[in-house]
Each structure stands twice: as C-alpha cells, then as structure tokens.
Design a protein around this motif. Structure first.
Motif, PDB file in Angstrom:
ATOM      1  N   ASP A 185       0.815  -1.216   0.000  1.00 36.36           N
ATOM      2  CA  ASP A 185       0.000   0.000   0.000  1.00 36.36           C
ATOM      3  C   ASP A 185       0.845   1.260   0.000  1.00 36.36           C
ATOM      4  O   ASP A 185       0.307   2.371  -0.014  1.00 36.36           O
ATOM      5  N   ASN A 186       2.187   1.107  -0.012  1.00 35.04           N
ATOM      6  CA  ASN A 186       3.066   2.270  -0.057  1.00 35.04           C
ATOM      7  C   ASN A 186       3.784   2.419  -1.399  1.00 35.04           C
ATOM      8  O   ASN A 186       4.487   3.407  -1.608  1.00 35.04           O
ATOM      9  N   ILE A 187       3.659   1.448  -2.286  1.00 29.94           N
ATOM     10  CA  ILE A 187       4.374   1.540  -3.550  1.00 29.94           C
ATOM     11  C   ILE A 187       3.504   2.245  -4.592  1.00 29.94           C
ATOM     12  O   ILE A 187       2.300   2.404  -4.406  1.00 29.94           O
ATOM     13  N   SER A 188       4.126   2.635  -5.687  1.00 33.05           N
ATOM     14  CA  SER A 188       3.404   3.375  -6.721  1.00 33.05           C
ATOM     15  C   SER A 188       2.379   2.467  -7.402  1.00 33.05           C
ATOM     16  O   SER A 188       2.583   1.254  -7.516  1.00 33.05           O
ATOM     17  N   PRO A 189       1.268   3.026  -7.875  1.00 33.21           N
ATOM     18  CA  PRO A 189       0.255   2.210  -8.555  1.00 33.21           C
ATOM     19  C   PRO A 189       0.796   1.456  -9.761  1.00 33.21           C
ATOM     20  O   PRO A 189       0.399   0.318 -10.008  1.00 33.21           O
ATOM     21  N   GLU A 190       1.699   2.077 -10.521  1.00 33.08           N
ATOM     22  CA  GLU A 190       2.206   1.380 -11.707  1.00 33.08           C
ATOM     23  C   GLU A 190       3.045   0.166 -11.334  1.00 33.08           C
ATOM     24  O   GLU A 190       3.003  -0.873 -12.010  1.00 33.08           O
ATOM     25  N   LEU A 191       3.815   0.274 -10.230  1.00 31.63           N
ATOM     26  CA  LEU A 191       4.595  -0.879  -9.801  1.00 31.63           C
ATOM     27  C   LEU A 191       3.683  -1.977  -9.283  1.00 31.63           C
ATOM     28  O   LEU A 191       3.865  -3.158  -9.595  1.00 31.63           O
ATOM     29  N   LEU A 192       2.685  -1.611  -8.495  1.00 30.87           N
ATOM     30  CA  LEU A 192       1.727  -2.591  -7.994  1.00 30.87           C
ATOM     31  C   LEU A 192       1.038  -3.312  -9.150  1.00 30.87           C
ATOM     32  O   LEU A 192       0.964  -4.549  -9.192  1.00 30.87           O
ATOM     33  N   LEU A 193       0.573  -2.551 -10.141  1.00 27.22           N
ATOM     34  CA  LEU A 193      -0.128  -3.158 -11.271  1.00 27.22           C
ATOM     35  C   LEU A 193       0.811  -4.018 -12.120  1.00 27.22           C
ATOM     36  O   LEU A 193       0.399  -5.065 -12.637  1.00 27.22           O
ATOM     37  N   ALA A 194       2.059  -3.594 -12.272  1.00 18.11           N
ATOM     38  CA  ALA A 194       3.022  -4.404 -13.033  1.00 18.11           C
ATOM     39  C   ALA A 194       3.288  -5.731 -12.324  1.00 18.11           C
ATOM     40  O   ALA A 194       3.332  -6.796 -12.968  1.00 18.11           O
ATOM     41  N   MET A 195       3.469  -5.693 -11.010  1.00 18.77           N
ATOM     42  CA  MET A 195       3.686  -6.929 -10.255  1.00 18.77           C
ATOM     43  C   MET A 195       2.474  -7.841 -10.341  1.00 18.77           C
ATOM     44  O   MET A 195       2.599  -9.062 -10.520  1.00 18.77           O
ATOM     45  N   VAL A 196       1.287  -7.255 -10.244  1.00 20.32           N
ATOM     46  CA  VAL A 196       0.056  -8.049 -10.307  1.00 20.32           C
ATOM     47  C   VAL A 196      -0.109  -8.651 -11.706  1.00 20.32           C
ATOM     48  O   VAL A 196      -0.529  -9.803 -11.859  1.00 20.32           O
ATOM     49  N   ALA A 197       0.228  -7.879 -12.743  1.00 19.86           N
ATOM     50  CA  ALA A 197       0.137  -8.392 -14.108  1.00 19.86           C
ATOM     51  C   ALA A 197       1.070  -9.585 -14.307  1.00 19.86           C
ATOM     52  O   ALA A 197       0.667 -10.622 -14.855  1.00 19.86           O
ATOM     53  N   MET A 198       2.308  -9.446 -13.878  1.00 15.46           N
ATOM     54  CA  MET A 198       3.243 -10.562 -13.996  1.00 15.46           C
ATOM     55  C   MET A 198       2.772 -11.747 -13.165  1.00 15.46           C
ATOM     56  O   MET A 198       2.875 -12.909 -13.587  1.00 15.46           O
ATOM     57  N   GLY A 199       2.236 -11.470 -11.981  1.00 13.08           N
ATOM     58  CA  GLY A 199       1.719 -12.548 -11.142  1.00 13.08           C
ATOM     59  C   GLY A 199       0.577 -13.291 -11.796  1.00 13.08           C
ATOM     60  O   GLY A 199       0.456 -14.517 -11.665  1.00 13.08           O
ATOM     61  N   ALA A 200      -0.268 -12.574 -12.526  1.00  9.21           N
ATOM     62  CA  ALA A 200      -1.360 -13.232 -13.251  1.00  9.21           C
ATOM     63  C   ALA A 200      -0.791 -14.176 -14.312  1.00  9.21           C
ATOM     64  O   ALA A 200      -1.293 -15.290 -14.504  1.00  9.21           O
ATOM     65  N   PHE A 201       0.260 -13.741 -15.010  1.00  8.26           N
ATOM     66  CA  PHE A 201       0.913 -14.624 -15.983  1.00  8.26           C
ATOM     67  C   PHE A 201       1.472 -15.867 -15.293  1.00  8.26           C
ATOM     68  O   PHE A 201       1.337 -16.982 -15.794  1.00  8.26           O
ATOM     69  N   CYS A 202       2.111 -15.658 -14.156  1.00 12.32           N
ATOM     70  CA  CYS A 202       2.703 -16.786 -13.425  1.00 12.32           C
ATOM     71  C   CYS A 202       1.647 -17.742 -12.893  1.00 12.32           C
ATOM     72  O   CYS A 202       1.944 -18.915 -12.629  1.00 12.32           O
ATOM     73  N   ARG A 203       0.434 -17.268 -12.721  1.00 11.98           N
ATOM     74  CA  ARG A 203      -0.696 -18.118 -12.332  1.00 11.98           C
ATOM     75  C   ARG A 203      -1.458 -18.608 -13.566  1.00 11.98           C
ATOM     76  O   ARG A 203      -2.541 -19.150 -13.452  1.00 11.98           O
ATOM     77  N   THR A 272      20.044  11.886 -13.349  1.00  6.35           N
ATOM     78  CA  THR A 272      18.901  11.005 -13.163  1.00  6.35           C
ATOM     79  C   THR A 272      17.663  11.551 -13.828  1.00  6.35           C
ATOM     80  O   THR A 272      17.533  12.727 -14.118  1.00  6.35           O
ATOM     81  N   SER A 273      16.734  10.633 -14.047  1.00  5.52           N
ATOM     82  CA  SER A 273      15.430  10.989 -14.553  1.00  5.52           C
ATOM     83  C   SER A 273      14.587  11.534 -13.427  1.00  5.52           C
ATOM     84  O   SER A 273      14.751  11.145 -12.280  1.00  5.52           O
ATOM     85  N   PRO A 274      13.645  12.437 -13.713  1.00  4.90           N
ATOM     86  CA  PRO A 274      12.736  12.878 -12.671  1.00  4.90           C
ATOM     87  C   PRO A 274      11.733  11.800 -12.291  1.00  4.90           C
ATOM     88  O   PRO A 274      10.969  11.975 -11.372  1.00  4.90           O
ATOM     89  N   LEU A 275      11.724  10.693 -13.006  1.00  2.00           N
ATOM     90  CA  LEU A 275      10.847   9.598 -12.637  1.00  2.00           C
ATOM     91  C   LEU A 275      11.458   8.814 -11.490  1.00  2.00           C
ATOM     92  O   LEU A 275      12.668   8.799 -11.287  1.00  2.00           O
ATOM     93  N   GLY A 276      10.631   8.099 -10.742  1.00  7.08           N
ATOM     94  CA  GLY A 276      11.112   7.366  -9.592  1.00  7.08           C
ATOM     95  C   GLY A 276      11.648   5.999  -9.945  1.00  7.08           C
ATOM     96  O   GLY A 276      11.414   5.461 -11.034  1.00  7.08           O
ATOM     97  N   LEU A 277      12.387   5.415  -8.981  1.00  5.03           N
ATOM     98  CA  LEU A 277      12.930   4.073  -9.155  1.00  5.03           C
ATOM     99  C   LEU A 277      11.809   3.077  -9.406  1.00  5.03           C
ATOM    100  O   LEU A 277      11.954   2.149 -10.205  1.00  5.03           O
ATOM    101  N   GLN A 278      10.676   3.281  -8.744  1.00  2.00           N
ATOM    102  CA  GLN A 278       9.588   2.321  -8.892  1.00  2.00           C
ATOM    103  C   GLN A 278       8.998   2.339 -10.304  1.00  2.00           C
ATOM    104  O   GLN A 278       8.534   1.311 -10.801  1.00  2.00           O
ATOM    105  N   THR A 279       9.011   3.475 -10.961  1.00  2.54           N
ATOM    106  CA  THR A 279       8.560   3.517 -12.351  1.00  2.54           C
ATOM    107  C   THR A 279       9.515   2.731 -13.239  1.00  2.54           C
ATOM    108  O   THR A 279       9.089   2.007 -14.150  1.00  2.54           O
ATOM    109  N   LEU A 280      10.819   2.855 -12.992  1.00  3.44           N
ATOM    110  CA  LEU A 280      11.803   2.067 -13.726  1.00  3.44           C
ATOM    111  C   LEU A 280      11.593   0.578 -13.468  1.00  3.44           C
ATOM    112  O   LEU A 280      11.624  -0.241 -14.398  1.00  3.44           O
ATOM    113  N   GLN A 281      11.367   0.204 -12.216  1.00  2.00           N
ATOM    114  CA  GLN A 281      11.109  -1.194 -11.886  1.00  2.00           C
ATOM    115  C   GLN A 281       9.850  -1.701 -12.595  1.00  2.00           C
ATOM    116  O   GLN A 281       9.813  -2.842 -13.079  1.00  2.00           O
TER     117      GLN A 281
END
Length: 683
Positions: A185-203, A272-281
C-alpha cells in the motif's frame, strides 16, 4: 554411398564417463572446468582426472570447492554463508523470530538508527489487509482518467493471489525488489499493477494479465509523456533545466534513493530521470512479461526497450556506486535495490539480444556500478540480523568493469571473496555480449583461434567463480534460488555461441515453429569438427543429462511452472548443435568408417548413448543397422527427448514455441530415417 555392413560401434558399452551421474541427488556441480581446456584432448584430460572424478561420487560442498572451509561458524548457527535461506519469506511468519534469539537483546532494539517500524520481521508480502487494499484502490483510482476504458481494480484476494504468483514465479529470477520491507500500500500504482500483471501470468491467467499490463503501461507512458512534454516546453521557453521528482505521483522512492548518511558514502549526484525508481522497476517487469509472450506483446516490449535503456542510463548506470564504510539498513536497502534494478535492466535487455539476435541496447562498457551483494544480506528481515551478517562476514565491493577485465584475462575473481549469484549472472551476460560482437566482426563461420582461446579461458574463470558462489545449484528446485541454475544455462549458451553461429538460425521473433524447424534442419554449415566444438558438444551432453537424471516426465512437469527463460533458449540451441554434430559424425563414418573419428569424438558418442540408454528410447540403440544410420537416429532421439521436456502448460508463449519447434525437428529427422526403416544389413 557405401554403407558399413556391420555395426562396429558398441553402443552398449558406454559408461566410462560416470561423471554424468555424479552428485545425482542434488545436481550441484558442473563438469570440472579442466574438461574445457582445449590445450588438451578430452581423452588426455580424462586420463589425468579419472581418479579425481571417480572419487567424487559424494556431493562436494561449495566450501570445499572454493576453499572457504576456514570461515568460522557455530554448528548451531542457522544464519551463515553455508546454510543459505530462501530468497522468499518462510510460509509461517512466526518461524522468523528464532533467528534473532542468538543476538543480545540490546542489538535488537534500534541498531544503526533504524526506524522501529522497519526493524521488524515482516509478514508475507501478499498478505493484504482490508485497510491496505483500500489504500491500494485509492492510489489506482487517482489515475482513472489515464487507465483503459472499463478497467476494474481486481479484488483484494485476486491481488493477493497474483502478488504471490509474482514472488513465487518471477521475483527469484529477477530479484530487484526487497521483499522483507515491501509494503504494497506504499508503492506506486504502476509498480503494484506491473507486479500483479506478472503474477497473473505466473498463475497462467494470461487474459487478466494482459488487462493489468495495459493498465500499468498506461500509467508509465503517462509519466514518460508528461516528462517529455515538460522538457520540450522548457526548451521552447529557452530553459534546459530539468525539474527533479515533480512528475511521478505516488512514487515513494526517488530513483537516487536517499541522500548519503553520515556513515555511508555514495556519489552525491547522478544524472537522473525525474521519474522514480519504482517507475523504472515497473517498466522492467512489464518488458520481462511481454518479451517472451505472444507476438504483439513481444513487439510492444521491443519498442519499449529503448526507453528502458534510456531510463537505466539516466538512473546512474555509468556512475560508480560503491558502498564504503558503515551505513544504516535503510540506506543499504535503497542503494542495493537501485543497483539490482539497474543490473536486472541490463541483463533483461541482453536476454532480448540473446533471444532475437538483435544488438544489445546497453553495452558492457557503459556499466560503472559495483556488483550486487550476496543474497544472504538481501533476505535479512531486520536491521539487527542484517548488521550481524555484515559484521560477521563483511563484504568487499567489486566493480563490474574490473571484474570483467580480470575474467577476460583468465584471472580468478573469487579467491578473496565469492561473488553473489546475481553478480555472476551479470558477468555471464557480459561474456555472451562480448561473444556476440566478436561474431558480428567476423565474416567466417569460425572465430580466430587466439580469440577463441581467450574466451574459453574467460568462461573457465567464470565457471570457477560460479562453483565458489554459495548461492548456486543446477537444481531448479534448490532453496538457493534459480539464479545459479539460469546462469548455468547461459554458460552453455556462451560455449555454443562461441563455436557456432546459431543466432541467425532461430528466427524466434516469428514464433512460427515450422519455419524455425526448417532453418534448423537445413544444410547451412554452422561449424567444423575440432577440439573446440567438442567442448560445446560436451556442454550439450551435460545439459541433456539433467532432465534424464531427474526423469524426462518429471522435468516436463517442473519446466511448465518454472519461470526460467534461459533454459528453454539454451535447450533449443543445444538441440540444434548436438543434432548437427551427430549428422556430421554420421557423414564421416558413412564415408570413411568409424576408425577415422578422433578418440574424443568416440567418447562423446558413448556418452550420448549412455544417456539414451537411461530413457524409454533405449531400444533405439538395439539395431543391426550401419553405424552411420544409428548415429543419425541418435540425433533424432536426443531432439525428441528434449521436446518431451516441454510437454504441458507454460507461462511464456516462446517456451511453447520452442517445444513445438523441437517436436517438428524430431519429426523431420525421424522422417529422414524412413527409407531404411525396413532394410537391415545382413552379414
């Protein structure tokens, strides 16, 4: 052409290379690095090392291999470089508490100035409370005007299932996120959604995975587009200054991490980019998800590759990042997570080059980072545990560039301290990239002998480093994690690429098994017989021995749920090289007889027959046909065996394509045998 009227090769007497069956319980070791020294024939090396190989039937511990048995350790101490924890949290959170009972109570209070909230062992990352889910949903809803039309936020239980899939199926192959301190609940929405998307593939829920992929990509592209518009607007106004960290909403971690503490020294600034590390991840995860998926997704991933390379450079890939002196756990996590993210980005883009025979988008010489730290530190779940590990074992920063230079010079890099599994993984990617550019610079099928020897020496040096690294195994189910397993596949791939120009043969981007199989079975010359190609063949044989040792059917079951892409890629090229080599040997035997083969080649034939005899295809060795015909049938059999390991459902589409390609290749080779099927040669 004339056939040999009798079968003079004894296909039943094939067990002189028992090393294929050593350590069969844990599959912990490569063949000895000495077997890949082409200054000597395999026969000579076998005679020299025979007593050592035959005496090594019991598994050799990594401490014995690396000379690290002098490391002091309590017999009852569970945390050590000898007994490695899993990269994932244990299934029962309560089981973590016993680790710190050995430490004095005052060491557990607040060492290093760590916030008490972060100095506790965390629950499983995929355990999401109702309150945390509300926060996650609120963060995603702030992008309602960005998200695809009709997008629905998954339920709490669905997110939990997919996050579990992410960690169980993907994270250990690309460990760029720190699980012990992750709060969804503290990470960026794009990182959360990317992890969930990959997790759906893994399932294996790909339809939902693609919907989540599009949602995560929409947010990432929004950030990138807004950044570009702001930069161009500044240029239009006559200013080139970039604002820092004003673009990415909900990005809790700046791409630089925290500024240096009083006790931990880092570069004060990077470009550095003005974007965050989590966007890169997030971008790394999405590209990894799409790179080996269906054709439209692969094309999307390739188009995003240049953006990933650009952001990785902006994040400081070319800036030294050594961690010197004391630092707090939170500082170390920020810096190590950033370093791992940049290395994972580099290796992912290099895997793209390996898969599709395209130029790598990040070059070895661009990297100025130090190698990632060992997993033993990465999995620590509290500041006290991390501090204890660090004080007990220490860590020497090793720069990527200097370590790679040492390897290319044939200088061992592991004596002072073993490298981490992720460090070795990055280095084998670097060696393959160097071989790729060497191949691009030559117009012939062979690399100059002196350069060939240089690379062979570097690969032997890398293997010795791999053997000394305590986090590695050839077992895909090892609790040490899959990085060592994946690195082993890349080592084999390096030997294959060094000896044969296989890249143009694959055409994997087409995802058309029929056309790929036809390319593999045409008569285009790829290599010539030599001591060097013998070593590549030996790597193929050893690769085939692993599924045979554990059981081909069992290997098929584990392959279907294993997220490794390196082994399918390696298997495809092993199959083409080994079948092509057997075809060449068959032609030589048919033309001039078995006695014209070198002793090494006869031994390699014996090893292949030894493996086939352990499978359901053993009866194919019982034949009265000519030797040349039997050898061609062995070629069809080894490809068929590899094809059988790809039975089942796969996470990535390209793995299914590889399996179908191998089945078609086996059918083509078997069909070529048909004219002689009903024709026995009689004395």
């Amino acid at each position: 052409m004339p056939h040999d009227p009798t079968a003079s090769f004894d296909f039943s007497s094939t067990y002189e290379f028992e090393m294929l069956w050593n350590n069969s319980n844990d599959i912990a070791d490569f063949l000895p690095a000495s077997f890949f020294d082409t200054d000597f024939s395999l026969s000579d090396i076998w005679q020299t090392d025979n007593h050592r190989v035959n005496s090594s039937m019991a598994p050799i511990s990594h401490t014995e291999q690396s000379g690290q048995d002098s490391i002091p350790r309590n017999a009852d101490e569970p945390l050590s470089f000898i007994s490695l924890p899993s990269r994932l949290p244990p299934l029962e959170p309560d089981s973590l508490s016993s680790r710190d009972e050995r430490l004095p109570h005052n060491e557990l209070d607040s060492p290093g100035g760590i916030d008490p909230v972060t100095d506790t062992e965390t629950a499983l990352p995929w355990n999401i409370s109702a309150l945390a889910y509300d926060r996650i949903s609120a963060g995603i809803r702030t992008y309602d005007d960005i998200l695809p039309t009709g997008f629905l936020i998954p339920s709490r239980h669905t997110i939990s299932r997919y996050i579990s899939g992410y960690f169980r199926g993907f994270h250990e192959h690309f460990p760029l996120i720190h699980p012990p301190t992750l709060k969804l609940d503290n990470i960026s929405p794009e990182l959360l959604l990317a992890m969930v998307a990959m997790g759906a593939f893994c399932r294996v829920e790909k339809r939902k995975g693609y919907k989540l992929y599009l949602a995560a990509k929409a947010i990432i592209m929004h950030h990138l587009g807004l950044r570009t518009r702001l930069s161009l607007t500044r240029l239009a106004r006559g200013s080139s200054n970039h604002p820092r960290n004003k673009v990415s909403r909900s990005n809790s971690t700046n791409i630089d991490g925290d500024e240096g503490s009083d006790h931990c020294h880092f570069p004060t600034k990077t470009t550095t980019s003005p974007l965050g590390l989590q966007t890169l991840q997030s971008l790394v995860i999405l590209i990894a998800m799409a790179m080996w998926a269906d054709v439209p997704a692969v094309q999307d991933a390739l188009s995003m590759g240049s953006q990933l390379a650009m952001l990785t450079r902006e994040a400081g890939l070319g800036q030294p990042d050594g961690i010197v002196g004391r630092c707090t756990w939170s500082d170390w996590i920020n810096r190590e997570e950033r370093r791992r993210t940049l290395f994972v980005s580099y290796t992912l883009l290099n895997l793209c080059s390996i898969s599709f025979d395209v130029p790598p988008l990040i070059l070895n010489q661009e990297i100025r980072l130090s190698l990632p730290h060992c997993n033993t530190e990465w999995v620590n779940t509290s500041a006290a545990e991390w501090q204890h590990t660090r004080e007990t074992y220490g860590h020497t920063e090793r720069q990527f560039q200097s370590t790679l230079t040492d390897m290319m010079a044939g200088t061992d890099v592991h004596h002072e301290e073993p490298l981490s599994a992720l460090g070795n993984y990055a280095l084998i990617n670097a060696l393959i990239q160097s071989i790729y550019f060497e191949r691009q610079s030559t117009t012939s099928h062979t690399i100059r002998l002196d350069i060939m020897k240089k690379f062979e020496s570097a690969l032997q040096t890398w293997q010795r480093s791999w053997e000394a690294t305590l986090e590695t195994s050839l077992d895909p189910e090892s609790p040490r994690g899959p990085l060592g397993f994946n690195s082993a596949a890349l080592l084999r791939l390096a030997y294959l690429r060094l000896n044969a120009n296989l890249g143009p043969c694959r055409n994997l981007l087409s995802q058309d098994p029929q056309s790929i199989a036809l390319l593999f079975t045409n008569n285009t010359p790829l290599f010539t017989r030599s001591l060097h190609i013998d070593r590549a063949v030996l790597q193929c044989i050893h690769a085939l021995s692993i599924p045979i040792r554990v059981g081909v059917a069992f290997a098929a079951c584990t392959q279907s749920v294993n997220g490794s892409i390196q082994h399918p890629l390696c298997t495809l090229e092993c199959a083409i090289l080994l079948s092509r080599w057997l075809g060449i040997i068959s032609d030589v035997v048919e033309a001039s007889g078995l006695e014209t083969l070198r002793e090494d080649e006869r031994k390699l034939l014996g090893m292949i027959a030894s493996l086939i005899r352990e499978t359901d295809w053993a009866d194919t060795l019982e034949s009265k046909e000519a030797d040349s015909y039997c050898i061609r049938r062995m070629a069809a059999t080894v490809v068929r065996l590899w094809a059988e390991t790809f039975q089942g459902v796969h996470i990535f589409e390209i793995v299914r394509v590889i399996g179908e390609t191998l089945s078609i290749v086996a059918e083509i080779l078997e069909k070529r045998l048909e004219p002689q099927e009903n024709h026995l040669y009689i004395d």
